[in-house]
Design an enzyme around this catalytic site. Structure first.
Site, PDB file in Angstrom:
ATOM      1  N   SER A 186       0.945  -1.249   0.325  1.00 36.12           N
ATOM      2  CA  SER A 186       0.329  -0.039   0.145  1.00 36.12           C
ATOM      3  C   SER A 186       0.922   1.253   0.180  1.00 36.12           C
ATOM      4  O   SER A 186      -0.228   2.387  -0.149  1.00 36.12           O
ATOM      5  CB  SER A 186      -0.977   0.207   1.074  1.00 36.12           C
ATOM      6  OG  SER A 186      -0.016   0.667   2.002  1.00 36.12           O
ATOM      7  N   LYS A 192       0.387   4.950   6.723  1.00 35.64           N
ATOM      8  CA  LYS A 192      -0.573   5.646   6.454  1.00 35.64           C
ATOM      9  C   LYS A 192      -0.108   6.893   5.909  1.00 35.64           C
ATOM     10  O   LYS A 192       0.805   7.364   6.615  1.00 35.64           O
ATOM     11  CB  LYS A 192      -1.806   4.926   5.134  1.00 35.64           C
ATOM     12  CG  LYS A 192      -2.498   3.554   5.815  1.00 35.64           C
ATOM     13  CD  LYS A 192      -2.587   2.876   4.631  1.00 35.64           C
ATOM     14  CE  LYS A 192      -3.585   1.684   4.498  1.00 35.64           C
ATOM     15  NZ  LYS A 192      -2.577   1.009   3.549  1.00 35.64           N
TER      16      LYS A 192
END
Length: 190
Positions: free
Chosen positions: A33, A93
């Site tokens: 990701s 993230k």
């Protein structure tokens, strides 16, 4: 003599545990990701490296200053993440939306914050748009509630993030990623 050694060992363990709890803690990057900013290990889908990056998160930084847009953050996911992504727990993230922001993703995969296009030099063009097996978020808009933060991965097509499970409360933020310490060829300070 034995007591001295025992006290020294127990003291060293206590210091290490205290550092991990309140100062810095290591984390491994398990998925693609955040590619190519942070690598995961092949043969994982879309992973670019032989070894997963290992990062250090500053656990006290956000007690001294507020999170900033663009920070890479370690956080505890909301319960919906496990349901919608098949994984939950701790994620790494990029912070995109701050409390009160309106986040919009246009048809080309560009992000707009309160009507202004977000400059994201860390996103490679081929990683901006969703791929076929992910939901299409183009044209979607999200409002970030007060006290919450909106996160996205740098590899947008492979990132199960706030677009799918919503914003993250401030209390869930563990720390700001401050360095990559493994593998040696990737050592860097954020």
């Amino acid at each position: 003599m034995t007591i001295d050694w025992l006290v020294t060992i127990v003291g060293a363990i206590a210091i290490v545990l205290a550092i991990k709890q309140w100062v810095v803690n290591p984390y491994r990057i398990p998925s693609s990701s955040m590619e190519p900013t942070l690598h995961c290990a092949r043969p994982g889908p879309d992973c670019e490296a032989r070894f997963s990056d290992r990062v250090l998160a500053c656990r006290f930084c956000y007690h001294l200053w507020s999170p900033k847009r663009g920070d890479i953050v370690v956080f505890k996911t909301p319960p919906l993440a496990a349901q919608r992504c098949g994984a939950g727990g701790t994620f790494v993230k990029r912070l995109i939306g701050l409390p009160g922001d309106t986040v919009h993703e246009d048809k080309n995969g560009f992000i707009w914050i309160d009507g202004k296009k977000l400059n994201e030099p860390y996103i490679q063009p081929q990683r901006r748009l969703e791929d076929a097996h992910n939901n299409d978020y183009s044209g979607r808009t999200w409002h970030v509630p007060k006290g919450d933060y909106f996160f996205m991965g740098d590899n947008r097509g492979e990132s199960c993030d706030s677009r799918r499970w919503g914003s993250v409360p401030r209390k869930n933020l563990i720390g700001k990623v401050i360095a990559t310490y493994w593998p040696p060829s990737r050592i860097s300070v954020q």
